[in-house]
Structures are given as C-alpha cells and as structure tokens.
Design an enzyme around this catalytic site. Sequence first.
Site, PDB file in Angstrom:
ATOM      1  N   LEU A  14      25.704 -32.594 -24.215  1.00 52.54           N
ATOM      2  CA  LEU A  14      25.740 -33.659 -23.202  1.00 52.54           C
ATOM      3  C   LEU A  14      27.160 -34.183 -23.060  1.00 52.54           C
ATOM      4  O   LEU A  14      27.476 -35.298 -23.445  1.00 52.54           O
ATOM      5  CB  LEU A  14      24.780 -34.797 -23.566  1.00 52.54           C
ATOM      6  N   HIS A  15      28.035 -33.347 -22.506  1.00 56.26           N
ATOM      7  CA  HIS A  15      29.385 -33.786 -22.182  1.00 56.26           C
ATOM      8  C   HIS A  15      29.347 -34.413 -20.792  1.00 56.26           C
ATOM      9  O   HIS A  15      28.264 -34.680 -20.261  1.00 56.26           O
ATOM     10  CB  HIS A  15      30.365 -32.610 -22.280  1.00 56.26           C
ATOM     11  N   ALA A  16      30.493 -34.626 -20.187  1.00 54.57           N
ATOM     12  CA  ALA A  16      30.607 -35.432 -18.966  1.00 54.57           C
ATOM     13  C   ALA A  16      29.626 -35.072 -17.847  1.00 54.57           C
ATOM     14  O   ALA A  16      28.901 -35.936 -17.374  1.00 54.57           O
ATOM     15  CB  ALA A  16      32.039 -35.381 -18.445  1.00 54.57           C
ATOM     16  N   ASP A  87      25.720 -25.872 -17.641  1.00 54.44           N
ATOM     17  CA  ASP A  87      27.036 -25.254 -17.826  1.00 54.44           C
ATOM     18  C   ASP A  87      27.052 -23.803 -17.370  1.00 54.44           C
ATOM     19  O   ASP A  87      28.048 -23.108 -17.553  1.00 54.44           O
ATOM     20  CB  ASP A  87      27.452 -25.339 -19.298  1.00 54.44           C
TER      21      ASP A  87
END
Length: 88
Positions: A14-16, A87
């Site tokens: 859960l990156h940007a 992603d």
Amino acid sequence: MVERTVRVGSSHGLHARPAKLFTQAAAGSGSSVTIAKAGGAPVNAASILAVIAQGIDHGDEVTVVVDGGDEQRVLDELVELLSTDHDE
C-alpha cells in the site's frame, strides 16, 4: 459493524497509488472505516498518512472494519481494492 481480513495484492504493498485509491474509497463511503496490519493497532482508513505509516507490504494481512451506512457493500468494495494488484 462488519470486518474482514484480506491479503494485500499490490506487488509493492500500500504505497502512494493504491493507498490513495483505498483511502479515497473509505472517505467517500459515508461509513467509519479502520484498517489494521496483523498485530497492529487500527487506524482511520480515510487518512492516507495513517495508512502509509502502517508499512503494509505485498502479501500482508490486514483487517478492515466498517461501521455505519451500507456496511457490507462498502466492505466488499474496499476488500476488492486491497486484493487487486494496482502495480500491474
């Protein structure tokens, strides 16, 4: 109140970008939503800073709790967002 544990599908966690999609959906749901990494304290799922600070990686299990509004529908939508690889 409903809750479900789900494994994070995004290959970078859960990156940007996936965190933004998740927190926007939580904020727009009209429900009170929290997310907690396994073994961690729940945080406000509508706060991108709180969600990113959890350090949630690909394959981590998180528990989402939804309270108020159309709880089951909101939970289903949020779980779908978390389990999808954004992603790709």
